[in-house]
Design an enzyme around this catalytic site. Structure first.
Site, PDB file in Angstrom:
ATOM      1  CD  GLN B 235     -36.503  -0.071 -20.210  1.00  0.00           C
ATOM      2  OE1 GLN B 235     -36.293  -1.273 -20.156  1.00  0.00           O
ATOM      3  NE2 GLN B 235     -35.894   0.777 -19.403  1.00  0.00           N
ATOM      4  NE  ARG B 382     -36.063  -0.696  -9.226  1.00  0.00           N
ATOM      5  CZ  ARG B 382     -37.345  -0.882  -9.011  1.00  0.00           C
ATOM      6  NH1 ARG B 382     -37.924  -1.972  -9.427  1.00  0.00           N
ATOM      7  NH2 ARG B 382     -38.058   0.022  -8.396  1.00  0.00           N
ATOM      8  CB  CYS B 383     -28.278  -0.150 -11.804  1.00  0.00           C
ATOM      9  SG  CYS B 383     -27.385  -0.923 -13.145  1.00  0.00           S
ATOM     10  CD  GLU B 758     -32.164   3.056 -12.825  1.00  0.00           C
ATOM     11  OE1 GLU B 758     -31.119   3.712 -12.797  1.00  0.00           O
ATOM     12  OE2 GLU B 758     -32.710   2.679 -13.854  1.00  0.00           O
TER      13      GLU B 758
END
Lengths: 284, 804, 163
Positions: B235, B382-383, B758
């Site tokens: 990522q 996902r935050c 997110e």
């Protein structure tokens, strides 16, 4: 996840398959649909030398309904069970059960023979076969023999089938009256947290005959004769339901796992059974 | 009128900001022509795989690889002893700790990497793993973080407790750090002197991002030219290059890191894993390319879990419901190594956003990090960093306070929202919220679901339940969340010393098309589509004529990658700024071509027009051509720009979510009847992509709240290592979502965008969880820990006496 | 263990190869035949990323041995549509944003293709049930379902037009 190596065999008929098993002995396993066995092999929880694939054995794919008897070849898939209108007419509970097994892809591959012969307490068909009072036909070097589904299961993955035998056919009487297969699971593709198979025949609002079996609440499928007896002769009122549940609870022995603790499973088994009975009675 | 039509048409052709442009990625993906890391195949490539520990805590007495090495096709078996001379048997983590690459004398969690087998293919590697004999002596296992802080059992024998860790003193041999923010004394005083105080332990359980594609890489060391090429599920490819250089000693310009298509990341692919290091070493040792691909069990058991925060909260208020203070102490279970992927100075990430959407005068947060015998990680699933924990904490505390006050939870929120006129708002824990209009969003949401009608129905349901007419309860789950994304200002946010800026480089080609490269990397967010839209609106070239490239460190400018919803706030801003540089030069070129002063021109969608003379203009296509075919006095040829963007602040997206859930009291099953999600992510770049992000994030939230967990038994055995037990919902379990929005632009972002990917995870989890809690509120439930799977929901009902 | 001579028809082309019996169909397709459309996601037959069509059935090719596929007809995502003309399902997935990271997409579309052959006019509920063997982590399924329903409508009207 890679399985260990094996030799592959694809016999064309049952006799050849049986002969292969006799020759290869303990190192061989039969492959029906493979959707229980292959994941186990990939996790190396099952390691074997020989795999005997039954996909080419045409006689094992037959479905017949004759004189009120349903006969299913071992290689009939869950998808076939769902797809067959003839079967739906003869025993609609089959479709209702099969639709609650795994997912579409797995149902194309998964077979009735594999599902009942594997001895996995999580499988749904063994419980259903208890309820239906099915007969399994096994073929080995000594020929064919029949064993009642209710006598077949000994413990988890332990059955009456000898290593050199193949379960070739499942047979049971076509059903009449009401039916229900009620299954609670965490999601599509999961085994039952608890499931109940119920058949009920009634006359004038009174139960004349019942059969009750439970899935995944013991190390084998459970046929609860006492639960069925508790319903027979009743109008399926609350007292009868409770009596059936109490009788069933005396017959099961669930274990704690990721689906929940024993206390929950016992309670749930009761709820599921009550719902299955209610639905079956309504359909009777 | 004609002019207006023409403008409309020209805007339409751009397919720029605000357009529901179809994704350019999709032609490739729908035909199976994506290129993911396991699709990379090089001549002579070898395959590496790990021998992993079956024990959660054990000493390694010996490792015997003799039999494995005798297997035909096995090239090498690496152990910590082999990595020691290279000083690669341990590696630094992003959180200032260090972690074993291969087990060095002991193992600290089940699934830990013990030896790396290199073979000609993955089948031989799998066979060889079975042949490596490891002799373990088991040690006492600590899985409970509270027990970890009192036990004599030492997990990290490599650390000296008397020495401070990366974030200050350690108070126990299994303690990692204490991190504090806010005014503790003032908070305690405020709470003690308040009329109403609610106290609760809120646990956000351990889970895992579980992207559909697992982690993996291909390392290829070319000994002829001395270059290392590394393909992988990264990522943050540039950070991986820097880390690879620092660890291996290979000069950074000799390393090329490529993130090909990535099959979802969700935070799982931020960290640096032993597999990457071992593949690189194996490639250097063998001189051949080496591929390492996790299987699903490896992924769930060993790489990067998320959450696992025990949050003890106290919140106080006046009798009327005005919040007076918030106190929070977290026991953070980090597992065997602190491998949290947070900006360096934030060992608990941005958890101190936990005052949420509320105007809370004083607050304090203390986080104790703890070692246990579990897998390392602590990534942002996902935050933004620890923001979902913070949002869950405050949204649960609000509900508990509402119970304490005997007040409606929607009204309690409304009373305490930061008002629109308070922005920019300085929170008690030190953040500056950029913009927001919470009351408007809230009212819109409540009206959309007919909140009052729902409450009435709920009350009737409770009565019907009490009369024995139904066994199903109705839960109304409310959430108003505030996210903090777009890390971040370089002055306080870095990863391993690299400031968290991002970048964009644009090249305009002579025929008027363009290529832009960014430092981020899409894992499904659709950057190739949406960044093109940002640029189209900035430089007047249709997004269909702009190619977006990411993920190749040899070509893309340095950037910190994609996670924490930072791509749009940071790289998106860089794109806009680079576009403006292009436009500035284009203006000079146009002025020359039109023989006017720069100042006589104005920008009009896709061209510069002479002010007051609309028929005198030069389009970007004409300008681009001129940039390459004319000598323009005072200007260099060409039309290119690069921007490195250091955001002045983070962005603060927010939203209002309402979940209506039916709960079967007897089985613990639930059915989501309605889910309404209003998101405000500032300026909306592509509504279609935003909606898709919200659907996906909500489904992840559904999974987390309702069943997904990484669970261990007392011996540290991971009980949820396959997708049989690790809950990923199918289309059947997933409800239909209704999406909505308000639009409050960020005042400091070049195009006002805030990021959205997110938000649905951050806001979704408390919405689902609050719905479960709310269903039982009338019967006295205050708090019950997630995940709310069937048996735990059943247990709530059972403990409340609802089973008779 | 010895290798087996395996013959398959893959996307309409006859293929012959030598394989260990234990080699999984997904690896044969990806590694031996270069068909990298189907992916490996879970390896325990839960996720469906490896879905291909075999003898007219949707199967999870991570749970089928190469040896079992000997003699089979196999269709992968690469066998649906082509760069010059996408299959209507491929078009609709794009049109309705039915994909994000793309990793589940080949399996999804391949499965949907079989579903619509068996049930050309499904309800939303039937689509959800029929697609329950395929997991997606990105989309929340809503747009996948939309895409499949749209493809069904499109295919039906094309069929009507042809009649």
């Amino acid at each position: 996840m890679i399985p260990s190596a094996f030799e592959y065999h694809r016999p064309a008929d049952v006799a050849s398959a049986v002969k292969l098993l006799a020759e290869l002995g303990d190192d061989a396993r039969v492959l029906a649909g493979g959707h229980s066995l292959i994941p186990m092999m990939k996790l190396r929880m099952a390691e074997l030398e020989h795999l005997v694939d039954l996909q080419a054995v045409a006689e094992l794919k037959a479905i017949s309904v004759e004189d009120g008897t349903v006969s299913l070849g071992a290689m009939v898939t869950q998808h076939d069970l769902i797809d067959s209108e003839e079967l739906f007419r003869a025993a609609p509970i089959l479709r209702e059960t099969a639709l609650q097994i795994a997912d579409p892809q797995v149902r194309y591959m998964g077979t009735i023979g594999g599902n009942v012969a594997n001895g996995d307490p999580g499988n749904d068909m063994p419980g259903l076969m208890q309820c239906l009072g099915a007969t399994y036909v096994l073929e080995g070097p000594e020929g064919r023999r029949e064993v009642a589904a209710r006598d077949f299961y000994e413990a988890a993955y332990m059955t009456d089938r000898a290593d050199d035998e193949i379960l070739v056919q499942v047979r049971f009487a076509a059903t009449t009256g009401g039916y229900a297969y009620e299954k609670q699971k965490r999601k599509i593709g999961d085994y039952a947290t608890a499931a109940a198979a119920v058949l009920i025949e009634a006359e004038g609002g009174t139960v004349t005959r019942a059969s009750i079996a439970m899935t995944n609440v013991s190390d084998t499928p459970v046929w609860s004769e006492a639960a069925a007896d508790a319903l027979t002769g009743t109008t399926c009122d609350d007292a009868a339901l409770q009596a059936a549940v109490d009788a069933m609870l005396a017959d099961i022995d669930p274990q704690e796992d990721n689906r929940g603790p024993i206390e929950f499973k016992r309670h749930l088994a009761g709820v599921i059974l009550q719902r299955a009975i209610a639905r079956a009675f309504q359909r009777a | 009128m004609k002019d207006f039509d023409d403008r409309e048409e020209r805007v339409g052709k751009l397919k720029g900001l605000g357009c529901a442009r179809k994704r350019v990625e999709d032609a490739r993906f729908t035909q199976g022509k994506g290129n993911y890391v396991d699709d990379v195949k090089l001549p002579g490539m070898l395959f590496g795989d790990f021998v992993r520990s079956p024990y959660a805590h054990a000493r390694i007495k010996s490792i015997d690889a003799t039999a494995a090495l005798e297997l035909p096709g096995v090239i090498a078996v690496l152990t910590a002893e082999d990595l020691k001379p290279l000083n690669l048997h341990w590696m630094p983590t992003l959180a200032g700790d260090k972690q074993m690459v291969l087990a060095d004398g002991k193992v600290l969690f089940q699934g830990q990497e013990v030896a790396f087998v290199v073979a000609e293919d993955r089948y031989i590697a799998a066979d060889a793993i079975e042949l490596v004999e490891v002799d373990y002596e088991d040690l006492p296992v600590i899985v409970d973080p509270f027990e970890a802080l009192t036990t004599d059992v030492v997990l990290r024998e490599d650390l000296d407790t008397s020495e401070p860790g990366a974030h200050g003193p350690r108070k126990h041999h299994n303690h990692i750090f204490l991190w504090e923010e806010g005014d503790k004394t003032a908070t305690e005083q405020a709470i003690e002197s308040s009329e109403v105080v609610a106290e609760e332990m809120v646990y956000y359980h351990r889970t895992h991002p579980c992207p559909l594609e697992t982690c993996g890489c291909v390392a290829s060391m070319d000994k002829v030219n001395g270059k290392l090429t590394l393909w992988g599920t990264f990522q943050a490819p540039h950070v991986v290059r820097t880390v690879a250089s620092l660890l291996s000693g290979i000069a950074e310009h000799d390393i090329r890191v490529i993130s090909p298509d990535i099959g979802g990341g969700f935070g799982n692919k931020v960290g640096v894993y032993p597999g990457y290091v071992c593949a690189i070493v194996a490639s250097i040792v063998t001189g051949k390319p080496v591929k390492w691909i996790e299987d699903r069990m490896d992924n769930l058991m060993a790489t990067a879990f998320a959450r696992d925060y025990w949050m003890k909260g106290r919140i106080s208020a006046t009798k009327e419901g005005k919040i007076t203070g918030l106190h929070c102490h977290v026991t953070a279970d980090h597992g065997a190594f602190d491998a949290c992927a947070d900006p360096t100075k934030f060992p608990a990430g941005f958890f101190h956003i936990c005052t949420g959407s509320y105007d809370i005068p004083v607050a304090y947060v203390g986080v104790d990090g703890v070692y246990t015998n579990k897998a390392p990680g602590g990534v942002a699933y996902r935050c933004s960093f620890r923001v979902t924990e913070a949002a869950y904490f405050i949204e649960r505390m609000i509900e508990v306070l509402a119970i304490e006050l005997n007040m409606d939870a929607a009204e309690l929120r409304r009373i305490n929202f930061i008002r629109a006129d308070q922005f920019p708002y300085h929170s008690a824990l030190g953040w500056e919220y950029d913009s927001g209009d919470y009351h408007t969003a809230w009212d819109k949401a409540l009206a959309a679901v007919d909140y009052e009608g729902l409450r009435k129905e709920q009350a009737e349901r409770v009565e019907a339940f009490k009369r024995g007419e139904t066994r199903t309860l109705l839960g109304i789950g409310l959430t108003h969340f505030t996210e903090i994304v777009g890390a971040g200002p370089v002055k306080n946010c870095d990863i391993l010393g690299m400031g968290m800026f991002d970048s964009c480089e644009i090249r305009i080609h002579p025929t008027g098309s363009a290529t832009a490269r960014l430092g981020t990397i899409s894992q499904g967010q659709g950057h190739a589509t949406t960044f093109g839209q940002i640029l189209a609106s900035e430089i007047g070239i249709s997004s269909d004529n702009i190619t977006i490239e990411e993920g190749d460190t040899d070509t893309a400018p340095y950037g910190l990658g994609t996670y924490g919803s930072r791509s749009t706030p940071v790289a998106g801003a860089a794109a806009a700024m680079a576009g403006r540089k292009i436009r500035a030069k284009a203006q000079m070129i146009a002025a020359y071509l039109l023989e006017v002063h720069d100042g006589d021109l104005e920008w009009d969608i896709d061209r510069f027009v002479v002010k007051g003379a609309p028929d005198r203009f030069k389009t970007m296509t004409e300008i681009a051509y001129a940039a390459y075919n004319q000598a323009i006095p005072g200007l260099e040829p060409g039309l290119e720009a690069v921007s490195y963007y250091d955001p002045p602040n983070m962005t603060y997206p927010f939203g209002a979510y309402i979940c209506v859930m039916e709960i079967d009291v007897d089985t613990g099953e639930h059915k989501i009847r309605q889910f309404y999600a209003l998101d405000d992510c500032g300026t909306r770049i592509n509504p279609m992509v935003i909606e898709g992000q919200v659907h996906g994030g909500l489904t992840e939230a559904l999974a987390i709240a309702m069943g997904q967990e990484i669970a261990y038994d007392d011996l540290g055995n991971c009980k949820t290592g396959t997708l049989m037990d690790f809950f990923l919902p199918t289309a059947v379990e997933t409800p239909h979502y209704t999406t909505d929005h308000t639009e409050t632009p960020s005042p400091h972002h070049p195009i006002g965008a805030k990021g959205v990917g997110e938000s649905p995870n951050v806001g979704g989890v408390p919405a689902f969880s609050n719905a479960v809690h709310d269903a039982f509120r009338a019967f006295g439930l205050r708090q019950s820990h997630m995940p709310h799977d069937h048996w735990r929901v059943w247990k709530i009902a059972h403990d409340l006496g609802l089973h008779g | 263990m010895s290798k087996m001579h395996i013959k398959m028809t893959v996307n309409g082309q006859k293929k012959e190869l030598l394989s260990e019996p234990r080699q999984l169909l997904i690896h044969v397709l990806r590694e031996e035949l270069g068909l990298t459309g189907p992916h490996i996601g879970c390896e325990t037959s839960h996720c469906g990323a490896c879905t291909v069509e075999m003898n007219g059935k949707s199967v999870k090719s991570c749970t089928v041995f190469a040896a079992q596929a000997d003699g089979a007809e196999v269709t992968t995502i690469e066998g649906l549509g082509n760069p010059d003309g996408l299959h209507v399902l491929q078009e609709m997935f794009k049109e309705h944003h039915g994909l994000q990271c793309g990793f589940c997409t080949p399996g999804m579309i391949t499965r949907a293709h079989r579903l619509l052959q068996e049930n050309p006019n499904p309800t939303e509920e039937e689509v959800r049930f029929g697609m329950a063997g395929n997991l997606c982590r990105c989309t929340g399924y809503q747009n996948i379902v939309k895409a499949i329903l749209a493809a069904a409508a499109e295919m039906n009207s094309a069929k009507e037009a042809a009649q």
